[in-house]
Design an enzyme around this catalytic site. Structure first.
Site, PDB file in Angstrom:
ATOM      1  N   LYS A  22       0.830  -1.219   0.000  1.00  0.00           N
ATOM      2  CA  LYS A  22       0.000   0.000   0.000  1.00  0.00           C
ATOM      3  C   LYS A  22       0.864   1.269   0.000  1.00  0.00           C
ATOM      4  O   LYS A  22       0.662   2.158  -0.823  1.00  0.00           O
ATOM      5  CB  LYS A  22      -0.899   0.004   1.252  1.00  0.00           C
ATOM      6  CG  LYS A  22      -1.561   1.337   1.539  1.00  0.00           C
ATOM      7  CD  LYS A  22      -2.468   1.285   2.746  1.00  0.00           C
ATOM      8  CE  LYS A  22      -1.819   1.520   4.084  1.00  0.00           C
ATOM      9  NZ  LYS A  22      -1.551   2.922   4.453  1.00  0.00           N
ATOM     10  N   ASN A  23       1.813   1.345   0.928  1.00  0.00           N
ATOM     11  CA  ASN A  23       2.553   2.593   1.092  1.00  0.00           C
ATOM     12  C   ASN A  23       3.624   2.805   0.015  1.00  0.00           C
ATOM     13  O   ASN A  23       4.256   3.867  -0.030  1.00  0.00           O
ATOM     14  CB  ASN A  23       3.157   2.678   2.493  1.00  0.00           C
ATOM     15  CG  ASN A  23       2.063   2.892   3.543  1.00  0.00           C
ATOM     16  OD1 ASN A  23       0.930   3.204   3.200  1.00  0.00           O
ATOM     17  ND2 ASN A  23       2.416   2.717   4.815  1.00  0.00           N
ATOM     18  N   ARG A  91      -5.106  10.772   4.502  1.00  0.00           N
ATOM     19  CA  ARG A  91      -4.075  11.814   4.617  1.00  0.00           C
ATOM     20  C   ARG A  91      -3.049  11.741   3.498  1.00  0.00           C
ATOM     21  O   ARG A  91      -2.452  12.741   3.121  1.00  0.00           O
ATOM     22  CB  ARG A  91      -3.331  11.642   5.933  1.00  0.00           C
ATOM     23  CG  ARG A  91      -4.173  11.770   7.139  1.00  0.00           C
ATOM     24  CD  ARG A  91      -3.311  11.567   8.350  1.00  0.00           C
ATOM     25  NE  ARG A  91      -2.183  12.491   8.337  1.00  0.00           N
ATOM     26  CZ  ARG A  91      -2.258  13.757   8.702  1.00  0.00           C
ATOM     27  NH1 ARG A  91      -3.372  14.238   9.155  1.00  0.00           N
ATOM     28  NH2 ARG A  91      -1.209  14.539   8.646  1.00  0.00           N
ATOM     29  N   CYS A 115      -5.300  13.098  13.103  1.00  0.00           N
ATOM     30  CA  CYS A 115      -5.918  11.799  12.818  1.00  0.00           C
ATOM     31  C   CYS A 115      -5.823  10.928  14.054  1.00  0.00           C
ATOM     32  O   CYS A 115      -5.272  11.340  15.071  1.00  0.00           O
ATOM     33  CB  CYS A 115      -5.321  11.156  11.581  1.00  0.00           C
ATOM     34  SG  CYS A 115      -3.950  10.092  11.850  1.00  0.00           S
ATOM     35  N   ARG A 120       0.045  14.641  13.314  1.00  0.00           N
ATOM     36  CA  ARG A 120       0.551  14.439  11.961  1.00  0.00           C
ATOM     37  C   ARG A 120       0.541  15.714  11.109  1.00  0.00           C
ATOM     38  O   ARG A 120      -0.135  15.768  10.081  1.00  0.00           O
ATOM     39  CB  ARG A 120      -0.213  13.301  11.267  1.00  0.00           C
ATOM     40  CG  ARG A 120      -0.089  11.992  12.019  1.00  0.00           C
ATOM     41  CD  ARG A 120      -0.764  10.865  11.313  1.00  0.00           C
ATOM     42  NE  ARG A 120       0.007  10.357  10.197  1.00  0.00           N
ATOM     43  CZ  ARG A 120      -0.424   9.403   9.386  1.00  0.00           C
ATOM     44  NH1 ARG A 120      -1.608   8.860   9.572  1.00  0.00           N
ATOM     45  NH2 ARG A 120       0.325   8.972   8.390  1.00  0.00           N
ATOM     46  N   ASP A 303       4.139   0.772  12.347  1.00  0.00           N
ATOM     47  CA  ASP A 303       2.975   0.092  11.762  1.00  0.00           C
ATOM     48  C   ASP A 303       2.832  -1.358  12.235  1.00  0.00           C
ATOM     49  O   ASP A 303       1.872  -2.034  11.864  1.00  0.00           O
ATOM     50  CB  ASP A 303       3.057   0.135  10.227  1.00  0.00           C
ATOM     51  CG  ASP A 303       2.808   1.536   9.680  1.00  0.00           C
ATOM     52  OD1 ASP A 303       2.303   2.388  10.436  1.00  0.00           O
ATOM     53  OD2 ASP A 303       3.126   1.779   8.503  1.00  0.00           O
ATOM     54  N   ILE A 325       7.137   7.179  17.272  1.00  0.00           N
ATOM     55  CA  ILE A 325       6.831   7.912  16.030  1.00  0.00           C
ATOM     56  C   ILE A 325       5.557   8.744  16.176  1.00  0.00           C
ATOM     57  O   ILE A 325       5.543   9.924  15.851  1.00  0.00           O
ATOM     58  CB  ILE A 325       6.684   6.939  14.825  1.00  0.00           C
ATOM     59  CG1 ILE A 325       7.905   6.014  14.718  1.00  0.00           C
ATOM     60  CG2 ILE A 325       6.463   7.725  13.522  1.00  0.00           C
ATOM     61  CD1 ILE A 325       9.215   6.692  14.390  1.00  0.00           C
ATOM     62  N   ARG A 395      -8.672  -0.586   4.412  1.00  0.00           N
ATOM     63  CA  ARG A 395      -7.744   0.424   3.888  1.00  0.00           C
ATOM     64  C   ARG A 395      -6.393  -0.194   3.567  1.00  0.00           C
ATOM     65  O   ARG A 395      -5.692   0.305   2.691  1.00  0.00           O
ATOM     66  CB  ARG A 395      -7.504   1.519   4.935  1.00  0.00           C
ATOM     67  CG  ARG A 395      -8.686   2.358   5.223  1.00  0.00           C
ATOM     68  CD  ARG A 395      -8.326   3.450   6.154  1.00  0.00           C
ATOM     69  NE  ARG A 395      -7.322   4.313   5.520  1.00  0.00           N
ATOM     70  CZ  ARG A 395      -6.921   5.465   6.016  1.00  0.00           C
ATOM     71  NH1 ARG A 395      -7.411   5.884   7.157  1.00  0.00           N
ATOM     72  NH2 ARG A 395      -6.027   6.191   5.397  1.00  0.00           N
TER      73      ARG A 395
HETATM   74  N1  EPU Z   1       5.968  14.850  11.051  1.00  0.00           N
HETATM   75  C1  EPU Z   1       5.953  16.192  11.362  1.00  0.00           C
HETATM   76  N2  EPU Z   1       5.840  17.077  10.337  1.00  0.00           N
HETATM   77  C2  EPU Z   1       5.750  16.694   9.026  1.00  0.00           C
HETATM   78  C3  EPU Z   1       5.757  15.312   8.723  1.00  0.00           C
HETATM   79  C4  EPU Z   1       5.879  14.406   9.761  1.00  0.00           C
HETATM   80  O1  EPU Z   1       6.057  16.579  12.519  1.00  0.00           O
HETATM   81  O2  EPU Z   1       5.657  17.553   8.147  1.00  0.00           O
HETATM   82  C5  EPU Z   1       6.095  13.851  12.140  1.00  0.00           C
HETATM   83  C6  EPU Z   1       4.851  12.975  12.286  1.00  0.00           C
HETATM   84  O3  EPU Z   1       3.841  13.592  13.043  1.00  0.00           O
HETATM   85  C7  EPU Z   1       5.430  11.734  12.929  1.00  0.00           C
HETATM   86  C8  EPU Z   1       6.819  11.633  12.286  1.00  0.00           C
HETATM   87  O4  EPU Z   1       7.109  12.942  11.786  1.00  0.00           O
HETATM   88  O5  EPU Z   1       5.576  11.941  14.300  1.00  0.00           O
HETATM   89  C9  EPU Z   1       6.948  10.641  11.149  1.00  0.00           C
HETATM   90  O6  EPU Z   1       5.839  10.743  10.289  1.00  0.00           O
HETATM   91  P1  EPU Z   1       5.926  10.475   8.733  1.00  0.00           P
HETATM   92  O7  EPU Z   1       5.792  11.757   8.009  1.00  0.00           O
HETATM   93  O8  EPU Z   1       7.107   9.632   8.420  1.00  0.00           O
HETATM   94  O9  EPU Z   1       4.584   9.625   8.489  1.00  0.00           O
HETATM   95  P2  EPU Z   1       3.738   9.650   7.177  1.00  0.00           P
HETATM   96  O10 EPU Z   1       4.627   9.869   6.014  1.00  0.00           O
HETATM   97  O11 EPU Z   1       2.572  10.547   7.350  1.00  0.00           O
HETATM   98  C10 EPU Z   1       3.971   7.104   6.608  1.00  0.00           C
HETATM   99  C11 EPU Z   1       3.033   5.950   6.391  1.00  0.00           C
HETATM  100  C12 EPU Z   1       2.413   5.544   7.716  1.00  0.00           C
HETATM  101  C13 EPU Z   1       3.555   5.153   8.674  1.00  0.00           C
HETATM  102  C14 EPU Z   1       4.534   6.321   8.815  1.00  0.00           C
HETATM  103  C15 EPU Z   1       5.753   5.995   9.664  1.00  0.00           C
HETATM  104  C16 EPU Z   1       2.261   6.266   4.141  1.00  0.00           C
HETATM  105  C17 EPU Z   1       1.147   6.617   3.233  1.00  0.00           C
HETATM  106  N3  EPU Z   1       2.011   6.335   5.450  1.00  0.00           N
HETATM  107  O12 EPU Z   1       3.187   8.167   7.142  1.00  0.00           O
HETATM  108  O13 EPU Z   1       1.598   4.409   7.474  1.00  0.00           O
HETATM  109  O14 EPU Z   1       3.035   4.822   9.932  1.00  0.00           O
HETATM  110  O15 EPU Z   1       5.014   6.725   7.499  1.00  0.00           O
HETATM  111  O16 EPU Z   1       6.436   4.907   9.130  1.00  0.00           O
HETATM  112  O17 EPU Z   1       3.333   5.910   3.681  1.00  0.00           O
HETATM  113  C18 EPU Z   1      -0.178   2.912   7.844  1.00  0.00           C
HETATM  114  O18 EPU Z   1       0.113   2.344   6.771  1.00  0.00           O
HETATM  115  O19 EPU Z   1      -1.000   2.406   8.670  1.00  0.00           O
HETATM  116  C19 EPU Z   1       0.447   4.187   8.183  1.00  0.00           C
HETATM  117  C20 EPU Z   1      -0.042   5.002   9.103  1.00  0.00           C
END
Ligand code: EPU
Length: 416
Positions: A22-23, A91, A115, A120, A303, A325, A395
């Site tokens: 998915k990701n 998101r 969320c 996030r 995850d 995280i 999802r």
């Molecule tokens: N963060 C910030 N500011 C930003 C971006 C991130 O503070 O602009 C913080 C987040 O709040 C979090 C940390 O940085 O505390 C890491 O978040 P990240 O941005 O890496 O998460 P994401 O890109 O929104 C992806 C996956 C998630 C997975 C996380 C961590 C996708 C679509 N989603 O989310 O997947 O948990 O990386 O590995 O790739 C899931 O599949 O169930 C899922 C939630």
């Protein structure tokens, strides 16, 4: 609303076929916006988040030929606005921001709210785009991005963000000159995106390390790619074998992607046979307690935190699970407690005191991986567990009931 009904207490044995990740698929679908043409993606999982992304691309003007490969026509894309209705359900919609601004020099994308697993924010996505010369304004709940041109720059992330790194890579690939992302995410999904962007004609070095260098190019070719197996799905089925005291082979997979999880499951007493594209695991006599701390890749994935916690509820001692995280990713705890688990929470730390059994109960969860942990708990529990809000599972887990039934689980979806 549909429910998943599980009659627990059966060890699972057999082989599970993994779906596409998915990701990995979500950023690749977004990347098709970078250039007009016919893109081909194989092994796309059939999941709700994928359908949402296709609706989003359709809304922007893309059309599809269904099948494997899925063909995506993006020469007709003529819109650059993504409404709140689409972003609020997923998101990851924010992944189109980088590609849209790179191709059209403008984008209007609804700002995602908080969320179930944490606030996030997307501040790193936005400040990264600003460093590339994009003007960002927040108006009426929307990110309004515009630029004369994108110019490469050095970008440092305070935290290695997965979708933030993807967004900046997609924007920078069509920027003028060189972009260097420092403290970038090292997740396999980022590496897969980098290799696809390279195959499209981009130039990216260092993906898989924390310093990623992108040399901008003026045009790209359409994407043609087979999505890799889903590492979180793989790890979830390995844990299903562990919690039910069974033995499962998962294939296809890239064992290296789940090393941190295998390491922990080995400490918990499981045995592994690892091939090039499969993993066979079998449970030990008892589940040993282990301590787990989630971290960016190659650390233990957030995850998988909820699923490993379900298993530790049945361990022979006390486990300490630290979530580093997301600040609110313990929503499964109160539901696991309703099944008889003994867990207390202190800040970002869960103390799980293992018990000899769990009891089936009606449960529900507010996010995808929390729901998966409740399914795992249900598979091991005495009696019947009913997991509601199945749309969370849909999802991210393709044909979950069918795959679990195939290895001996008594599980069914009840339409409601
Ligand atoms: N963060 C910030 N500011 C930003 C971006 C991130 O503070 O602009 C913080 C987040 O709040 C979090 C940390 O940085 O505390 C890491 O978040 P990240 O941005 O890496 O998460 P994401 O890109 O929104 C992806 C996956 C998630 C997975 C996380 C961590 C996708 C679509 N989603 O989310 O997947 O948990 O990386 O590995 O790739 C899931 O599949 O169930 C899922 C939630």
């Amino acid at each position: 609303m549909d429910k998943i009904v599980i009659e627990g207490g059966r060890p699972l044995h057999g082989t599970v076929k993994t779906s596409g990740a998915k990701n990995a698929a979500l950023p690749l679908l977004a990347a098709t916006l970078l250039t007009g043409g016919v893109h081909r993606l194989r092994n796309i999982p059939h999941l709700r988040d994928i359908r949402t992304t296709k609706t989003l691309l359709y809304h922007l003007g893309a059309t599809f030929e269904e099948g494997d490969p899925l063909s995506i026509h993006t020469e007709t894309v003529d819109d650059y606005e993504v409404p709140y209705d689409l972003v609020k359900t997923m998101r990851a919609s924010v992944l189109v921001l980088g590609p849209l601004v790179a191709r059209f020099k403008r984008a209007r994308v609804s700002l995602p709210g908080g969320c179930a697993i944490g606030a996030r924010p997307i501040n790193f996505h936005l400040s990264g785009l600003e460093r590339l010369g994009v003007n960002i304004e927040l108006k009426h709940g929307y990110v309004e991005a515009s630029a004369q041109k994108l110019v490469g720059n050095h970008i440092y992330f305070d935290i290695p963000t997965v979708t933030g790194t993807a967004n900046i890579m997609m924007a920078a690939v069509l920027a003028e000159g060189q972009t260097v992302i420092e403290n970038g995410a090292r997740e396999p999904e980022v590496v897969e995106l980098a290799s696809c962007l390279t195959n499209m004609g981009g130039s990216i070095q260092g993906a898989g390390t924390s310093v990623i260098t992108i040399e901008g190019v003026s045009e790209l070719q359409p994407l043609d790619h087979t999505i890799m197996p889903d590492r979180i799905e793989v790890a979830t089925y390995l844990t299903a074998a562990g919690i039910t005291r069974g033995s499962i082979t998962v294939r296809p997979c890239i064992p290296e992607h789940v090393e941190a999880v295998i390491h922990k499951l080995e400490q918990a007493g499981m045995r592994f046979e690892i091939g090039d594209d499969y993993i066979t695991c079998s449970a030990g006599e008892t589940i040993h307690n282990i301590d787990v701390e989630t971290n960016p890749y190659p650390g233990f994935p957030t995850d998988m935190q909820a699923q490993i916690m379900a298993m530790m509820c049945l361990a022979d001692g006390q486990s300490i699970i630290i979530e580093k995280i997301f600040e609110n990713r313990f929503m499964h705890v109160s539901e696991l407690k309703r099944m008889g688990a003994d867990i207390s929470i202190e800040g970002n730390t869960a103390i799980v005191r293992g018990r000899s059994k769990l009891q089936g109960a009606p449960v529900m969860a507010t996010d995808l991986r929390a729901s998966a942990s409740l399914v795992l708990a249900g598979l091991a529990a005495e009696g019947v567990t009913e997991v509601s809000r199945v749309y969370h599972l849909d999802r991210g887990y393709e044909r979950l009931e069918e795959k679990l039934s195939g290895v001996g689980a008594k599980i069914e979806r009840v339409k409601g």
